[in-house]
Design an enzyme around this catalytic site. Structure first.
Site, PDB file in Angstrom:
ATOM      1  N   LYS A   1      90.550  45.989  36.689  1.00  0.00           N
ATOM      2  CA  LYS A   1      90.920  44.594  36.456  1.00  0.00           C
ATOM      3  C   LYS A   1      90.255  44.113  35.164  1.00  0.00           C
ATOM      4  O   LYS A   1      89.047  44.224  35.005  1.00  0.00           O
ATOM      5  CB  LYS A   1      90.483  43.726  37.636  1.00  0.00           C
ATOM      6  CG  LYS A   1      91.274  43.983  38.899  1.00  0.00           C
ATOM      7  CD  LYS A   1      90.635  43.371  40.121  1.00  0.00           C
ATOM      8  CE  LYS A   1      90.622  41.863  40.078  1.00  0.00           C
ATOM      9  NZ  LYS A   1      90.115  41.293  41.341  1.00  0.00           N
TER      10      LYS A   1
ATOM     11  N   LYS B   1      83.340  50.195  47.136  1.00  0.00           N
ATOM     12  CA  LYS B   1      84.403  49.580  46.335  1.00  0.00           C
ATOM     13  C   LYS B   1      85.505  50.573  46.021  1.00  0.00           C
ATOM     14  O   LYS B   1      86.694  50.222  46.033  1.00  0.00           O
ATOM     15  CB  LYS B   1      83.833  48.979  45.046  1.00  0.00           C
ATOM     16  CG  LYS B   1      84.929  48.295  44.230  1.00  0.00           C
ATOM     17  CD  LYS B   1      84.454  47.220  43.308  1.00  0.00           C
ATOM     18  CE  LYS B   1      85.663  46.486  42.700  1.00  0.00           C
ATOM     19  NZ  LYS B   1      85.277  45.451  41.738  1.00  0.00           N
TER      20      LYS B   1
ATOM     21  N   GLU C   1      95.964  45.167  44.531  1.00  0.00           N
ATOM     22  CA  GLU C   1      95.724  43.951  45.321  1.00  0.00           C
ATOM     23  C   GLU C   1      96.931  43.547  46.156  1.00  0.00           C
ATOM     24  O   GLU C   1      97.367  42.402  46.140  1.00  0.00           O
ATOM     25  CB  GLU C   1      95.293  42.792  44.406  1.00  0.00           C
ATOM     26  CG  GLU C   1      93.903  42.973  43.823  1.00  0.00           C
ATOM     27  CD  GLU C   1      93.386  41.708  43.156  1.00  0.00           C
ATOM     28  OE1 GLU C   1      94.177  41.009  42.506  1.00  0.00           O
ATOM     29  OE2 GLU C   1      92.186  41.442  43.273  1.00  0.00           O
TER      30      GLU C   1
ATOM     31  N   ASN D   1      86.994  39.829  47.720  1.00  0.00           N
ATOM     32  CA  ASN D   1      86.844  38.428  47.338  1.00  0.00           C
ATOM     33  C   ASN D   1      85.852  37.677  48.222  1.00  0.00           C
ATOM     34  O   ASN D   1      85.663  36.464  48.038  1.00  0.00           O
ATOM     35  CB  ASN D   1      88.200  37.713  47.395  1.00  0.00           C
ATOM     36  CG  ASN D   1      89.157  38.208  46.327  1.00  0.00           C
ATOM     37  OD1 ASN D   1      88.739  38.637  45.254  1.00  0.00           O
ATOM     38  ND2 ASN D   1      90.449  38.178  46.628  1.00  0.00           N
TER      39      ASN D   1
ATOM     40  N   HIS E   1      83.782  34.804  46.889  1.00  0.00           N
ATOM     41  CA  HIS E   1      84.264  34.439  45.560  1.00  0.00           C
ATOM     42  C   HIS E   1      85.158  33.206  45.542  1.00  0.00           C
ATOM     43  O   HIS E   1      85.243  32.522  44.530  1.00  0.00           O
ATOM     44  CB  HIS E   1      85.014  35.616  44.930  1.00  0.00           C
ATOM     45  CG  HIS E   1      84.097  36.692  44.432  1.00  0.00           C
ATOM     46  ND1 HIS E   1      83.281  37.417  45.273  1.00  0.00           N
ATOM     47  CD2 HIS E   1      83.859  37.153  43.182  1.00  0.00           C
ATOM     48  CE1 HIS E   1      82.588  38.288  44.559  1.00  0.00           C
ATOM     49  NE2 HIS E   1      82.912  38.153  43.299  1.00  0.00           N
TER      50      HIS E   1
ATOM     51  N   HIS F   1      83.427  31.086  42.999  1.00  0.00           N
ATOM     52  CA  HIS F   1      83.997  30.773  41.685  1.00  0.00           C
ATOM     53  C   HIS F   1      84.083  29.268  41.458  1.00  0.00           C
ATOM     54  O   HIS F   1      83.854  28.781  40.348  1.00  0.00           O
ATOM     55  CB  HIS F   1      85.393  31.386  41.558  1.00  0.00           C
ATOM     56  CG  HIS F   1      85.383  32.816  41.109  1.00  0.00           C
ATOM     57  ND1 HIS F   1      86.515  33.597  41.098  1.00  0.00           N
ATOM     58  CD2 HIS F   1      84.388  33.605  40.645  1.00  0.00           C
ATOM     59  CE1 HIS F   1      86.219  34.807  40.645  1.00  0.00           C
ATOM     60  NE2 HIS F   1      84.931  34.835  40.379  1.00  0.00           N
TER      61      HIS F   1
END
Length: 548
Positions: free
Chosen positions: A340, A420, A430, A438, A441, A445
């Site tokens: 990503k 991971k 995804e 996530n 997150h 975020h």
């Protein structure tokens, strides 16, 4: 903190040798390991049989053990010259000290151990004749085998890297070996395992290519790694001012020693650089350095550098090769993996980007020696998160003060990377499952943005994890006490766990609405059920009421 560079150099791009007593599973595990790493596999005994035209029992019967050991020594000299591969050694191959020294110099040796009962069961049920045991009746064979194992027990115990194989499948043992040596291969979507017995065989496969991930002493061997992967120059090294001061000259020296022409692009550190304007600056630098479709980019730095360099590489001339060399703990265990890439917009993080897998991810834990303590602390949030997602043992390992954690940091890095990789291989783009990453997150975020990025990413993720665990408890998804368990782990490494009271709730909710993880007008959460299990794609009604 201090990570010993020699200790972090367990395995780079050199052979992995599997050793141990007869019946410990070296051949079956070796095949699994080689397939997982997309590397050639060599069984040393089979190699000798092919070279002589005789089976191992025939060699013992016709010429004796001494002749076999001469043939074995010659075969070891051949395989230790390979650049890479997985080699299963015979059960007595390293009794000779010179053989042992050659293998030690050539790569990493893993000893597979098994209980006497397990070995006896495997060998007496195996139809293959073992020359040092013979083809006698079961009682005689067991007696000879027990004597052999007793004689060699101190020898096998003298090796450093040991993996027990009892009650484990070859696949499980092969994966444990990968985690132990920090060597992984992330498969591309729809890619199929390759076959072959020559260096590099099996590395061409259908579908998008995969990429190697290594936890090793990487900086001084970077040029060699690029040559082994047939990567072309010229090369642009993208790094930031802080990292350049410590490591740029070493990377340039390694690359130039292999004949590469290099140019460095040094950017300001921090999230503020992660903009479309900076991407345009990198494109112009690539043009100025003469990069072509076959050229390469190296990202040397933390998550911001990796995201920017990877996105610039993804979009320059419709995509050129790049290598990720993470130097922060956050990047090592999270941002460097999965392909990503992207940049931020004023409205939020990572709102533009692309999937563009690197050719390699080379993690050198010794770069953490120059990382500020606050950044190590920040990175621990992602380590803890990974433990919550899929490795309760890693979570337990991380439940310590920062001084104690740093002693086990290299193992934590390898285990976090392993979790991971398992997730992103199962869901490369995804489609659903990968959303477990996530955890922490969605709220994190938003909190990070409301802080005007004064909170470090890991600090925001720690706050987000605890808030989302509380949310999971309130909707009945998680048992009471889970949020406190996660909060305690975060507090031990001095991470914050509460949303600052000065932050305005409406601002946090608004920031969550423009998060890239939303679907339509709905925000989706990855919520913890227990340590080792996270459920993605959870919609929460009455969010404002439940969040505080």
């Amino acid at each position: 903190m201090k990570i010993d560079q020699a200790q972090s150099a367990k395995y780079f791009f050199n052979p992995i040798f599997l050793y141990g007593p007869p019946g410990s599973g070296k051949t079956s595990v070796g095949r699994e390991l080689a397939e997982s790493l997309a590397l050639p596999f060599i069984d040393l005994d089979r190699m000798i049989e092919e070279q002589t035209g005789n089976s191992i029992p025939e060699i013992f019967e016709q010429d004796g053990e001494a002749k076999f050991r001469v043939l074995e020594k010659k075969a070891i000299q051949e395989v230790t010259k390979l650049d890479w591969g997985v080699i299963a050694l015979g059960g007595g191959a390293l009794l000779d000290e010179r053989n042992r020294d050659e293998v030690r110099e050539a790569g990493t040796n893993i000893v597979l151990g098994a209980s006497e009962q397990r070995i006896i069961k495997r060998l007496t049920e195996d139809k293959k004749e073992r020359p040092l045991i013979g083809a006698q009746d079961r009682a005689t064979a067991i007696s000879k085998l027990m004597i052999l194992l007793a004689e060699r027990a101190p020898h096998y115990a003298s090796f450093e890297n040991q993996i027990e194989t009892d009650k484990k499948t070859p696949t499980e043992i092969a994966w444990e070996t990968q985690v132990e040596v920090g060597a992984f291969y992330v498969r591309g979507m729809d890619a199929s395992p390759g076959k072959g017995n020559l260096p590099g065989a099996g590395r061409n496969r259908r579908g998008p290519p995969g990429y190697d991930v290594r936890v090793a002493c990487a900086l001084d061997n970077l040029g060699e790694a690029l040559r082994l992967h047939s990567m072309a120059g010229p090369i642009v090294i993208v790094t930031d001012q802080n990292v350049a001061e410590h490591y740029l000259s070493r990377v340039e020296k390694s690359l130039q020693a292999e004949g590469y022409v290099t140019r460095a692009v040094i950017i300001p550190p921090g999230e503020g650089s992660k903009t479309i304007k900076m991407i345009a600056h990198l494109w112009e630098a690539f043009l100025g350095a003469g990069l072509e479709r076959g050229s390469s980019v190296i990202a040397l730095g933390g998550g911001v550098v990796g995201d920017l360099a990877g996105f610039a590489a993804a979009t320059y001339m419709r995509g050129i090769s790049w290598v990720n060399v993470p130097t922060s703990l956050l990047a090592m265990v999270d941002a460097s993996l999965g392909g990503k890439t992207g940049a931020d917009l004023p409205q939020g993080k990572n709102l533009v980007g692309a999937f563009h897998a690197p050719k390699m991810v080379l993690t050198d834990p010794s770069t953490l020696n120059t990382l500020p303590r606050a950044e190590v602390r920040s990175g621990m949030a992602e380590v803890i998160k990974t433990g919550v997602i899929g490795d309760p043992g890693l979570f337990d390992l991380s439940r310590n003060n920062l001084e104690m954690v740093e002693q086990d940091l290299e193992e934590m890095i390898r285990r976090a990377i392993a979790v991971k990789i398992q997730v992103i291989e199962a869901d490369p783009y995804e489609g659903g499952l990968r959303a477990v990453l996530n955890l922490g997150h969605t709220i994190g975020h938003a909190v990070e943005k409301v802080s005007n990025y004064q909170l470090r990413h890991g600090e925001a993720v720690a706050i987000g994890m605890v808030a989302e665990a509380k949310l999971a408890e309130r909707i009945g998804m998680a048992e009471r006490g889970l949020a406190d368990e996660i909060a305690d782990a975060c507090k031990l490494v001095d991470l914050p766990v509460d949303i600052p009271q000065s932050f305005i709730r409406e601002d946090i909710l608004e920031a969550m609405k423009v998060d890239k993880k939303r679907q339509g007008a709905k925000v989706k959460f990855a919520l913890p059920v227990k340590i080792g299990e996270v459920r993605p794609g959870v919609e929460v009604s009455d969010l404002e009421k439940l969040l505080w």
